[in-house]
Write a protein that holds these residues in place. Sequence first.
Motif, PDB file in Angstrom:
ATOM      1  N   ALA A  33      43.464  23.971  24.724  1.00  0.00           N
ATOM      2  CA  ALA A  33      44.373  23.944  23.575  1.00  0.00           C
ATOM      3  C   ALA A  33      43.608  23.898  22.262  1.00  0.00           C
ATOM      4  CB  ALA A  33      45.318  22.752  23.686  1.00  0.00           C
ATOM      5  N   ALA A  34      42.387  23.302  22.323  1.00  0.00           N
ATOM      6  CA  ALA A  34      41.601  23.193  21.104  1.00  0.00           C
ATOM      7  C   ALA A  34      40.893  24.492  20.762  1.00  0.00           C
ATOM      8  CB  ALA A  34      40.574  22.061  21.253  1.00  0.00           C
ATOM      9  N   GLN A  35      40.903  25.442  21.673  1.00  0.00           N
ATOM     10  CA  GLN A  35      40.229  26.706  21.421  1.00  0.00           C
ATOM     11  C   GLN A  35      41.095  27.614  20.561  1.00  0.00           C
ATOM     12  OE1 GLN A  35      39.350  28.336  25.230  1.00  0.00           O
ATOM     13  NE2 GLN A  35      37.930  26.710  25.837  1.00  0.00           N
ATOM     14  N   ARG A  36      40.446  28.673  20.058  1.00  0.00           N
ATOM     15  CA  ARG A  36      41.208  29.653  19.290  1.00  0.00           C
ATOM     16  C   ARG A  36      42.173  30.381  20.213  1.00  0.00           C
ATOM     17  NH1 ARG A  36      39.875  34.899  20.065  1.00  0.00           N
ATOM     18  NH2 ARG A  36      37.922  35.389  21.133  1.00  0.00           N
ATOM     19  N   PRO A  37      43.268  30.909  19.689  1.00  0.00           N
ATOM     20  CA  PRO A  37      44.222  31.642  20.534  1.00  0.00           C
ATOM     21  C   PRO A  37      43.563  32.877  21.147  1.00  0.00           C
ATOM     22  CG  PRO A  37      45.210  31.053  18.428  1.00  0.00           C
ATOM     23  CD  PRO A  37      43.748  30.747  18.315  1.00  0.00           C
ATOM     24  N   VAL A  38      43.953  33.172  22.386  1.00  0.00           N
ATOM     25  CA  VAL A  38      43.414  34.326  23.106  1.00  0.00           C
ATOM     26  C   VAL A  38      44.541  35.334  23.311  1.00  0.00           C
ATOM     27  CG1 VAL A  38      42.271  35.144  25.188  1.00  0.00           C
ATOM     28  CG2 VAL A  38      41.719  32.879  24.279  1.00  0.00           C
ATOM     29  N   ASP A  39      44.346  36.540  22.767  1.00  0.00           N
ATOM     30  CA  ASP A  39      45.352  37.602  22.883  1.00  0.00           C
ATOM     31  C   ASP A  39      45.140  38.336  24.210  1.00  0.00           C
ATOM     32  OD1 ASP A  39      47.291  39.495  22.462  1.00  0.00           O
ATOM     33  OD2 ASP A  39      46.060  40.725  21.116  1.00  0.00           O
ATOM     34  N   ILE A  40      46.081  38.197  25.144  1.00  0.00           N
ATOM     35  CA  ILE A  40      45.983  38.811  26.465  1.00  0.00           C
ATOM     36  C   ILE A  40      47.086  39.851  26.615  1.00  0.00           C
ATOM     37  CG2 ILE A  40      46.105  38.434  28.955  1.00  0.00           C
ATOM     38  CD1 ILE A  40      45.004  35.682  28.551  1.00  0.00           C
ATOM     39  N   LEU A  41      46.691  41.065  26.983  1.00  0.00           N
ATOM     40  CA  LEU A  41      47.659  42.133  27.246  1.00  0.00           C
ATOM     41  C   LEU A  41      47.742  42.324  28.756  1.00  0.00           C
ATOM     42  CD1 LEU A  41      49.551  44.402  26.340  1.00  0.00           C
ATOM     43  CD2 LEU A  41      47.544  45.929  26.226  1.00  0.00           C
ATOM     44  N   CYS A  42      48.922  42.098  29.316  1.00  0.00           N
ATOM     45  CA  CYS A  42      49.159  42.292  30.747  1.00  0.00           C
ATOM     46  C   CYS A  42      49.851  43.640  30.947  1.00  0.00           C
ATOM     47  CB  CYS A  42      50.019  41.162  31.294  1.00  0.00           C
ATOM     48  SG  CYS A  42      50.548  41.432  33.002  1.00  0.00           S
ATOM     49  N   VAL A  43      49.262  44.480  31.802  1.00  0.00           N
ATOM     50  CA  VAL A  43      49.843  45.792  32.104  1.00  0.00           C
ATOM     51  C   VAL A  43      50.408  45.706  33.513  1.00  0.00           C
ATOM     52  CG1 VAL A  43      49.468  48.272  32.110  1.00  0.00           C
ATOM     53  CG2 VAL A  43      47.998  46.793  30.703  1.00  0.00           C
ATOM     54  N   GLU A  44      51.731  45.583  33.613  1.00  0.00           N
ATOM     55  CA  GLU A  44      52.409  45.337  34.887  1.00  0.00           C
ATOM     56  C   GLU A  44      53.803  45.950  34.826  1.00  0.00           C
ATOM     57  OE1 GLU A  44      53.423  44.729  38.268  1.00  0.00           O
ATOM     58  OE2 GLU A  44      51.670  43.413  38.037  1.00  0.00           O
ATOM     59  N   ASP A  45      54.203  46.648  35.910  1.00  0.00           N
ATOM     60  CA  ASP A  45      55.503  47.319  35.907  1.00  0.00           C
ATOM     61  C   ASP A  45      56.536  46.625  36.786  1.00  0.00           C
ATOM     62  OD1 ASP A  45      54.395  47.894  38.330  1.00  0.00           O
ATOM     63  OD2 ASP A  45      54.687  50.066  38.228  1.00  0.00           O
ATOM     64  N   ASN A  46      56.202  45.468  37.370  1.00  0.00           N
ATOM     65  CA  ASN A  46      57.142  44.736  38.220  1.00  0.00           C
ATOM     66  C   ASN A  46      57.613  43.491  37.481  1.00  0.00           C
ATOM     67  OD1 ASN A  46      57.725  42.520  40.367  1.00  0.00           O
ATOM     68  ND2 ASN A  46      57.882  44.436  41.501  1.00  0.00           N
ATOM     69  N   GLU A  47      58.928  43.369  37.297  1.00  0.00           N
ATOM     70  CA  GLU A  47      59.477  42.278  36.490  1.00  0.00           C
ATOM     71  C   GLU A  47      59.227  40.917  37.125  1.00  0.00           C
ATOM     72  OE1 GLU A  47      60.591  42.486  33.500  1.00  0.00           O
ATOM     73  OE2 GLU A  47      60.402  44.675  33.446  1.00  0.00           O
ATOM     74  N   VAL A  48      59.291  40.838  38.454  1.00  0.00           N
ATOM     75  CA  VAL A  48      59.044  39.553  39.109  1.00  0.00           C
ATOM     76  C   VAL A  48      57.599  39.120  38.895  1.00  0.00           C
ATOM     77  CG1 VAL A  48      59.010  38.343  41.326  1.00  0.00           C
ATOM     78  CG2 VAL A  48      60.842  39.961  40.816  1.00  0.00           C
ATOM     79  N   ASN A  49      56.686  40.045  38.996  1.00  0.00           N
ATOM     80  CA  ASN A  49      55.283  39.720  38.759  1.00  0.00           C
ATOM     81  C   ASN A  49      55.041  39.315  37.312  1.00  0.00           C
ATOM     82  OD1 ASN A  49      54.599  40.303  41.405  1.00  0.00           O
ATOM     83  ND2 ASN A  49      54.025  42.423  40.967  1.00  0.00           N
ATOM     84  N   ILE A  50      55.757  39.968  36.381  1.00  0.00           N
ATOM     85  CA  ILE A  50      55.637  39.598  34.965  1.00  0.00           C
ATOM     86  C   ILE A  50      56.127  38.166  34.758  1.00  0.00           C
ATOM     87  CG2 ILE A  50      56.512  40.076  32.646  1.00  0.00           C
ATOM     88  CD1 ILE A  50      56.576  43.051  33.434  1.00  0.00           C
ATOM     89  N   ALA A  51      57.267  37.817  35.397  1.00  0.00           N
ATOM     90  CA  ALA A  51      57.807  36.461  35.266  1.00  0.00           C
ATOM     91  C   ALA A  51      56.840  35.431  35.841  1.00  0.00           C
ATOM     92  CB  ALA A  51      59.165  36.369  35.969  1.00  0.00           C
ATOM     93  N   LEU A  52      56.225  35.752  36.985  1.00  0.00           N
ATOM     94  CA  LEU A  52      55.274  34.826  37.594  1.00  0.00           C
ATOM     95  C   LEU A  52      54.058  34.639  36.699  1.00  0.00           C
ATOM     96  CD1 LEU A  52      54.175  33.139  39.939  1.00  0.00           C
ATOM     97  CD2 LEU A  52      53.303  35.268  40.943  1.00  0.00           C
ATOM     98  N   LEU A  53      53.497  35.732  36.176  1.00  0.00           N
ATOM     99  CA  LEU A  53      52.315  35.633  35.334  1.00  0.00           C
ATOM    100  C   LEU A  53      52.630  34.861  34.051  1.00  0.00           C
ATOM    101  CD1 LEU A  53      49.362  36.468  35.180  1.00  0.00           C
ATOM    102  CD2 LEU A  53      50.072  38.540  33.994  1.00  0.00           C
ATOM    103  N   THR A  54      53.828  35.073  33.506  1.00  0.00           N
ATOM    104  CA  THR A  54      54.242  34.324  32.313  1.00  0.00           C
ATOM    105  C   THR A  54      54.268  32.830  32.607  1.00  0.00           C
ATOM    106  OG1 THR A  54      55.564  36.207  31.555  1.00  0.00           O
ATOM    107  CG2 THR A  54      56.047  34.054  30.595  1.00  0.00           C
ATOM    108  N   SER A  55      54.793  32.460  33.778  1.00  0.00           N
ATOM    109  CA  SER A  55      54.858  31.047  34.152  1.00  0.00           C
ATOM    110  C   SER A  55      53.458  30.476  34.368  1.00  0.00           C
ATOM    111  CB  SER A  55      55.694  30.878  35.426  1.00  0.00           C
ATOM    112  OG  SER A  55      57.019  31.326  35.228  1.00  0.00           O
TER     113      SER A  55
END
Length: 661
Positions: free
Chosen positions: A534-556
């Motif tokens: 949390a003390a680190q600088r923000p990290v911009d991560i781009l996830c390239v994924e076409d499955n909504e369930v996988n996107i929801a899991l990665l977000t969690s």
Amino acid sequence: MSSPEMAQATPGLAPTLAVLQLLDAAWFLADAHGRAGQACARVTAWLGAGFGAGPWQDLVHPDDRGGGSCQGAGDADRRWRMADGSWRWFSHRSQAMGAQTLHVLQDIDARKRREIAHSDAAGLLDSLRLHLPGVFYKLDADEQGVPHVTFVSEAVRELLEYEPEEVEADFRRIFDRVHPDDKERFQAIVANALRTNADTTFEYRVVLPRKGVRHVAGRACSALQSTGRHARFGYQHDITEQKLYQEALVQARAAEQASEVKSEFLSRMSHELRTPLNAILGFAQLLKMSTAEPLGAEQWERVDVLERAGRHLLALVNDVLDLSRIEAGHMALHIGAMGVRGVFDEVHSLVVSTAHAHRVTLHRPTWPDLPEGPLAVRADMLRLQQVLVNLMTNAIKYNRSGGDVWLAASLVGNEVCLSVRDNGHGMTPEQQAHLFEPFNRLGAETSDIDGSGIGMVIVQRLVQLMGGRLSLRSAPGEGTEVSVFLPRAESQQVAAPLAPWPVRDGQAGCAASTATSGSSAGLGDPGEAAAAQAAQRPVDILCVEDNEVNIALLTSILELRPACALRVARSGTEALQHVAQRRPDLMLIDMQLGDMSGLDLASSLDRDARTAGIPRIALSADAMPATIREAQARGFLAYVTKPVDVRPFLTTLDQAIDQLA
């Protein structure tokens, strides 16, 4: 010279020369030294100014000068040099007439050249007859149109296993050798060729007494003879080897196409089976790890059962896919030299948590002190680990509580023996007889021990593929010892320890990424890592994924890393647009997108100087080794296979972020 002049010069020859003049013969008279003194006009016209300048033999071709003397040359066919320098054939007859010799020349050039041409053709034909690898033949038809073989070369003995005289005696013998399935077609070809005199190309099979079925190819054409009838000239030769080669090429191409289809099928199956398991296992782990809304004891137990069932299914999927790849011949191995001690250390770290859970003690081997250096083996690093992990996991799971498992390594001739021994329940001879049958768990299916019954089959096939062999000793109540014998490698061939990248997931606690090869034990509390990040600088991560369930899991999952700002692109094209707008710090890329593959996306990024070099991690349900190796070659930091093991994935992510600093 006129007749009176000739009679006056040589009175005794006047009657003879007069007769020759009536016959329009070409003649000349020569003295005892071969010098021409008198000649008819035709001779002087033929031989030109050189005639009479010296002995007549000077005008004869050097190869034709023998066989007589200047005084009496006798009769011979000779080539004479003409006035224009060319050579011409004459029948040369000579007769002594007192002090002179009468020479009479008859032009036979046309006939002689025909004879020579015929002789050359006959010589060529004889050479072809004796030395041509195939059969050369001539087919004539008599006045009634019945075909007869008037010439056939010696090679007919090999092609049709007939003597030339047999074929010349009866043309129909050829049909007796033709394969029954080809006879009607071949007879029709022959009949049509004889009727139309057309050029013909053909193939057919013969059945020979000694050689069996052979393939024959040939060509034939017609030529008009002096009799006014056409004759067929043809050539046939054996093309069996060529046919077999062509068939082998066709089969190889078909096998290659089938192989590609199988590879695509296995890759697709891996993806389709792992994708739903990714959601099942991922969310089950997140529920158990949640500190905001912790599960009750009963809920935690049920989620744990759900996770264990999912891992069992994942192990089954992995085993079935591995076995399918082996059976299809798609298990690519990378054989190299490696130190045995390093392999054992790696395998020990992969199974130690499983041993603790079953209360089984692991005993490390005592390493032999060899004068030539450390013990080394030739094998595929990843597959040797898989073999040993499988054997050790079996020794742990099917052991008794408080049991032991021993690892050992020894040199046996030119082989290295790697053994795993336990003091568990052991197996009966009947169980051992069925050990390598797929899906046969030898009665353990009624127990609560996880397994698919495929593991030992895969172990056996992998050891064989690596050029090794397997041995087994077991007895009820005394435990089991499985030994793997592999070719020894010279220790100096081991350049450096081989990295375990990429590590197979779902195998006795193996991590699913390249960043770690241990189990999830000892990785620390995700909450502590999140607080530190949390003390680190923000990290911009781009996830390239076409499955909504996988996107929801990665977000969690990334909610456990507050410093990570997640953007999502649902296709490769959309990912390129995101990157063009703002270059991310890190990319998580699925390998199978809707519009392109993850490898294609990586290539597109690297072609543009503005987007090249973005750190990226592969996150995919495609667990095919070829895809993993290709991703490694394309510069991916890690390859995380789905279903995602949350703790190792977070460790991989943390290590990638640390490299960004």
